[in-house]
Design a protein around this motif. Structure first.
Motif, PDB file in Angstrom:
ATOM      1  N   ILE A   2       2.322   1.876  -3.456  1.00 19.35           N
ATOM      2  CA  ILE A   2       1.367   2.208  -4.390  1.00 19.35           C
ATOM      3  C   ILE A   2       1.271   3.734  -4.149  1.00 19.35           C
ATOM      4  O   ILE A   2       1.286   4.528  -5.126  1.00 19.35           O
ATOM      5  CB  ILE A   2       0.190   1.651  -4.235  1.00 19.35           C
ATOM      6  N   ASN A   3       0.983   4.057  -3.105  1.00 17.83           N
ATOM      7  CA  ASN A   3       0.834   5.658  -2.739  1.00 17.83           C
ATOM      8  C   ASN A   3       2.026   6.465  -2.938  1.00 17.83           C
ATOM      9  O   ASN A   3       2.004   7.518  -3.468  1.00 17.83           O
ATOM     10  CB  ASN A   3       0.655   5.755  -1.155  1.00 17.83           C
ATOM     11  N   ASP A   4       3.418   5.665  -2.488  1.00 19.68           N
ATOM     12  CA  ASP A   4       4.445   6.728  -2.898  1.00 19.68           C
ATOM     13  C   ASP A   4       4.686   6.647  -4.543  1.00 19.68           C
ATOM     14  O   ASP A   4       5.217   7.636  -4.980  1.00 19.68           O
ATOM     15  CB  ASP A   4       5.712   5.901  -2.364  1.00 19.68           C
TER      16      ASP A   4
ATOM     17  N   SER B 250      -4.981  -4.002  -7.586  1.00 17.81           N
ATOM     18  CA  SER B 250      -4.766  -2.657  -7.292  1.00 17.81           C
ATOM     19  C   SER B 250      -3.174  -2.299  -7.912  1.00 17.81           C
ATOM     20  O   SER B 250      -3.043  -1.185  -8.419  1.00 17.81           O
ATOM     21  CB  SER B 250      -4.987  -2.207  -5.853  1.00 17.81           C
TER      22      SER B 250
ATOM     23  N   ASN C  75      -2.365  -0.157 -10.896  1.00 22.06           N
ATOM     24  CA  ASN C  75      -1.242   1.121 -10.721  1.00 22.06           C
ATOM     25  C   ASN C  75      -0.299   1.089 -11.610  1.00 22.06           C
ATOM     26  O   ASN C  75       0.112   2.157 -12.200  1.00 22.06           O
ATOM     27  CB  ASN C  75      -0.981   1.192  -9.136  1.00 22.06           C
TER      28      ASN C  75
ATOM     29  N   ASN D 256       2.523   6.963  -6.917  1.00 22.24           N
ATOM     30  CA  ASN D 256       1.691   8.267  -7.192  1.00 22.24           C
ATOM     31  C   ASN D 256       2.199   9.625  -6.628  1.00 22.24           C
ATOM     32  O   ASN D 256       1.983  10.637  -7.551  1.00 22.24           O
ATOM     33  CB  ASN D 256       0.360   8.042  -6.654  1.00 22.24           C
ATOM     34  N   LEU D 257       2.730   9.660  -5.643  1.00 18.00           N
ATOM     35  CA  LEU D 257       3.251  10.923  -4.969  1.00 18.00           C
ATOM     36  C   LEU D 257       4.344  11.251  -6.144  1.00 18.00           C
ATOM     37  O   LEU D 257       4.661  12.479  -6.425  1.00 18.00           O
ATOM     38  CB  LEU D 257       3.576  10.662  -3.670  1.00 18.00           C
TER      39      LEU D 257
ATOM     40  N   ASN E 148       0.751  -1.233   0.087  1.00 13.23           N
ATOM     41  CA  ASN E 148       0.122  -0.023   0.068  1.00 13.23           C
ATOM     42  C   ASN E 148       0.992   1.108  -0.028  1.00 13.23           C
ATOM     43  O   ASN E 148       0.530   2.247  -0.647  1.00 13.23           O
ATOM     44  CB  ASN E 148      -0.952  -0.018   1.236  1.00 13.23           C
ATOM     45  N   LYS E 149       1.925   1.245   0.680  1.00 15.89           N
ATOM     46  CA  LYS E 149       2.693   2.466   0.686  1.00 15.89           C
ATOM     47  C   LYS E 149       3.592   2.619  -0.444  1.00 15.89           C
ATOM     48  O   LYS E 149       3.596   3.737  -0.914  1.00 15.89           O
ATOM     49  CB  LYS E 149       3.772   2.275   2.080  1.00 15.89           C
TER      50      LYS E 149
END
Length: 336
Positions: free
Chosen positions: A53-55, A102, A106, A57-58, A50-51
């Motif tokens: 994936i978020n990273d 996901s 992504n 996108n950031l 999850n981290k």
């Protein structure tokens, strides 16, 4: 009452399965005291994914595209590593398929944004061949978008149509956007009759100015005069925010600036209004050329149609255009 009872039974079955799963995990942990606790490993790995994936996108938002892609690939690789571990441990039923989907989606999306079309299509294809997911319609839409950008319009139409069959009704707005893309693809293939059919279906369910304009262009190519006039009359009756808010574009902008200042939302709405009026203006000029036996009478028909509508500025412009036509044909008295 029957439905409520069914829900209780299903929930009870789910609880039993969860209890069985917890027992199995505990047994697996105690069977080898030197091994890693599977439950902790699953939770830790899922948090890491999850981290990542978020990273990714950031990093993309920071325009660090190469780093974003690497982070997205790491997320997929980490999930695949967990999948292998669970298979080896006879715990594959504990794989979070939603998270795996996901992570893969992504990565495919970032590959698409990077214009790495073939790599993106390969990732999307893997998602289609994998376990079914309720978001799978997004994969088909994205594949359709790539094929459209590549100029492979028949393939893009195929993917969009497959997506339409899979898209839940709650995403009706997305379904209409997908239908528009199908229409655009048909236009790119010069298949105006098929495109017009798609645009007409959209207009019957969720009319908008841009689709009406596209429909007019298709009908013009097909030479359907009466249908063009009908669609134009329907087009200028479509309700929009600016129909209610203001009759005049410039006054609307100044009024809203006084009330809201340089508000980005208001600016966006005013830009949409300007685009809308531009489309109505172009449509009016187009219709004037075929509405009657002469261009002057064509303008007169358009002017009459615009009377009573929210497009007073367009009506005024058509009156000027009509006068210019008279002058061009040396009919000075009629121009006055």
């Amino acid at each position: 009452l029957g439905a409520f009872g069914d829900t209780q039974n299903k929930f009870g079955t789910t609880q039993n399965k969860l209890r069985e799963a917890q027992v199995k995990l505990k047994e697996k942990t105690h069977s080898d005291r030197n091994s890693v606790d599977p439950e902790q490993k699953i939770q830790k790995t899922e948090n890491e994914v999850n981290k990542k994936i978020n990273d990714s996108n950031l990093l993309w938002m920071e325009e660090k595209h190469s780093e974003a892609l690497e982070k997205a690939k790491e997320a997929v690789n980490t999930m695949q590593s967990l999948e292998r571990y669970l298979e080896k441990s006879d715990l594959k039923e504990f794989l979070n398929n939603e998270l795996l989907f996901s992570a893969s989606l992504n990565l495919a999306t970032l590959l698409e944004k990077s214009e790495l079309w073939n790599e993106a299509l390969a990732e999307y294809s893997k998602l289609n061949s994998g376990k079914a997911n309720e978001s799978q319609f997004l994969v088909r839409i994205n594949m359709g978008n790539i094929y459209f950008k590549q100029g492979k319009f028949p393939m893009s139409i195929k993917m969009y149509k497959m997506a339409l069959d899979m898209t839940p009704q709650k995403f009706s707005g997305l379904k209409y956007k997908t239908m528009k893309n199908i229409g655009h693809a048909y236009v790119s293939l010069n298949e105006f009759s098929e495109a017009a059919t798609v645009y007409e279906e959209i207009q019957s369910k969720s009319p908008d100015i841009e689709t009406s304009y596209n429909l007019l262009l298709c009908l013009y190519s097909l030479g359907n005069r009466e249908k063009i006039k009908q669609v134009f009359c329907e087009m200028i009756k479509i309700e929009t925010f600016w129909n209610i808010a203001s009759d005049d574009l410039s006054d609307g902008i100044e009024t809203n600036k006084q009330i809201f200042g340089d508000d980005s939302i208001i600016s966006d709405l005013m830009m949409r209004k300007a685009n809308c009026i531009s489309l109505i203006t172009d449509a009016s000029k187009l219709v004037a050329t075929i509405a009657s036996s002469t261009i002057e009478d064509g303008y007169e028909w358009v002017i009459e149609a615009l009377k009573g509508s929210s497009y007073k500025s367009v009506q005024a412009e058509m009156e000027i255009s009509k006068a210019l036509e008279f002058i061009k044909n040396n009919k000075i008295d009629e121009a006055i």
